[in-house]
Enzyme design. Structure first.
Site, PDB file in Angstrom:
ATOM      1  N   CYS A 193      30.216  39.928 -11.889  1.00  0.00           N
ATOM      2  CA  CYS A 193      30.941  39.436 -10.717  1.00  0.00           C
ATOM      3  C   CYS A 193      31.981  40.414 -10.208  1.00  0.00           C
ATOM      4  O   CYS A 193      32.567  40.218  -9.161  1.00  0.00           O
ATOM      5  CB  CYS A 193      31.626  38.112 -11.048  1.00  0.00           C
ATOM      6  N   CYS A 224      32.064  35.066 -18.113  1.00  0.00           N
ATOM      7  CA  CYS A 224      33.531  34.945 -18.001  1.00  0.00           C
ATOM      8  C   CYS A 224      34.172  34.914 -19.389  1.00  0.00           C
ATOM      9  O   CYS A 224      35.239  35.491 -19.600  1.00  0.00           O
ATOM     10  CB  CYS A 224      33.901  33.679 -17.238  1.00  0.00           C
TER      11      CYS A 224
HETATM   12  S1  FES Z   1      33.553  33.814  -6.011  1.00  0.00           S
HETATM   13 FE1  FES Z   1      34.312  35.753  -6.485  1.00  0.00          FE
HETATM   14  S2  FES Z   1      33.324  36.230  -8.303  1.00  0.00           S
HETATM   15 FE2  FES Z   1      32.661  34.240  -7.920  1.00  0.00          FE
END
Ligand code: FES
Lengths: 125, 125
Positions: free
Chosen positions: B36, B106
Site C-alpha cells: 500500500c 499492516c
Molecule cells: S486508502 Fe491509502 S493505503 Fe488504503
C-alpha cells in the site's frame, strides 16, 4: 515525505462524521479500495430544489492519504451541485495534495465515494 | 467490520511519538509496506544492562489496521527483552486483532518495524 496540505488534512480532518442514512435527501456512498482493502463512507445532504450539496460527512479506516483526500474532497463539494460534484476526478485531488503515485488509489477512494453517494441520492428520488 | 480491539487501538493509539534518534540506547526502525506504500517508524529505548525495552514510540501514516497493529505491538514489547521482541510474529498480532486477510500486510509492517528497530539498536553497540 508528504505535502504540508496532506499533513494538515490528516491531523485536522474536515467533516468527519455521519448523516442520517435514511433521510430522503441524504445519499450514502460506501466504497472499498482493492489495492489495500481500505473502506470509505461518504454522505451528502442535498437540497432537493436546487441540487446543491449542503452538508457532507465522511468516515474512513484508510491511511493518511485517504483521510486527506476525503477531507479535501468534502471541502470541495460543499456548496456544489451534485452534477458538478459527479465530475470531480481523483487526479485533481492527487495533484492538489501532491500525492505520490503509490497513493493514487487513496484519492480514487474519495472519487468513488462521492460518485456512489450521488448515485444513492439520485436512486432515492 | 472490525474487531472492537482494532477500533479501540485506532481511536486511542498507545505510545504514539518519538524518542531521541541519536541516543545510543535508542533503536529506530523505519519500514514500508509494498502492498500500500505506507510507512511506519518505531523506536525502542533499551536498558543496556538488562536488554529490556523500557520505552517505545511509533508513528505511521498508515491505515486503521496499521495503527492498531503497531499500537498493540508497543504494548506487547514494553518490558520485554530485545531478544524476545525479535521473535514476535505478525500473525500473533493479526490473530489478536482479528484482522481480515487483506490487512495482514499492516501487521507485517509492525513486525518489520520492531525488527528494524532492534537491528538499529544492536548496530549501535
Ligand atoms: S486508502 Fe491509502 S493505503 Fe488504503
Amino acid at each position: 515525505l508528504y505535502h504540508p496540505k496532506v499533513i494538515d488534512h490528516y491531523t485536522h480532518p474536515r467533516n468527519v462524521g455521519s448523516l442520517d442514512k435514511k433521510a430522503l435527501n441524504v445519499g450514502t456512498g460506501l466504497v472499498g479500495a482493492p489495492a489495500c482493502g481500505d473502506v470509505m463512507r461518504l454522505q451528502i445532504q442535498v437540497n432537493d430544489d436546487t441540487g446543491i450539496i449542503e452538508n457532507v460527512k465522511f468516515k474512513t479506516f484508510g491511511c493518511g492519504s485517504a483521510i486527506a483526500s476525503s477531507s479535501y474532497m468534502t471541502e470541495m463539494v460543499k456548496g456544489m451541485s451534485v452534477n458538478d460534484a459527479f465530475l470531480i476526478k481523483n487526479t485533481q485531488i492527487a495533484k492538489e495534495l501532491s500525492l505520490p503515485p503509490v497513493k493514487l488509489h487513496c484519492s480514487m477512494l474519495a472519487e468513488d465515494a462521492i460518485k456512489a453517494a450521488i448515485n444513492d441520492y439520485k436512486s432515492k428520488r
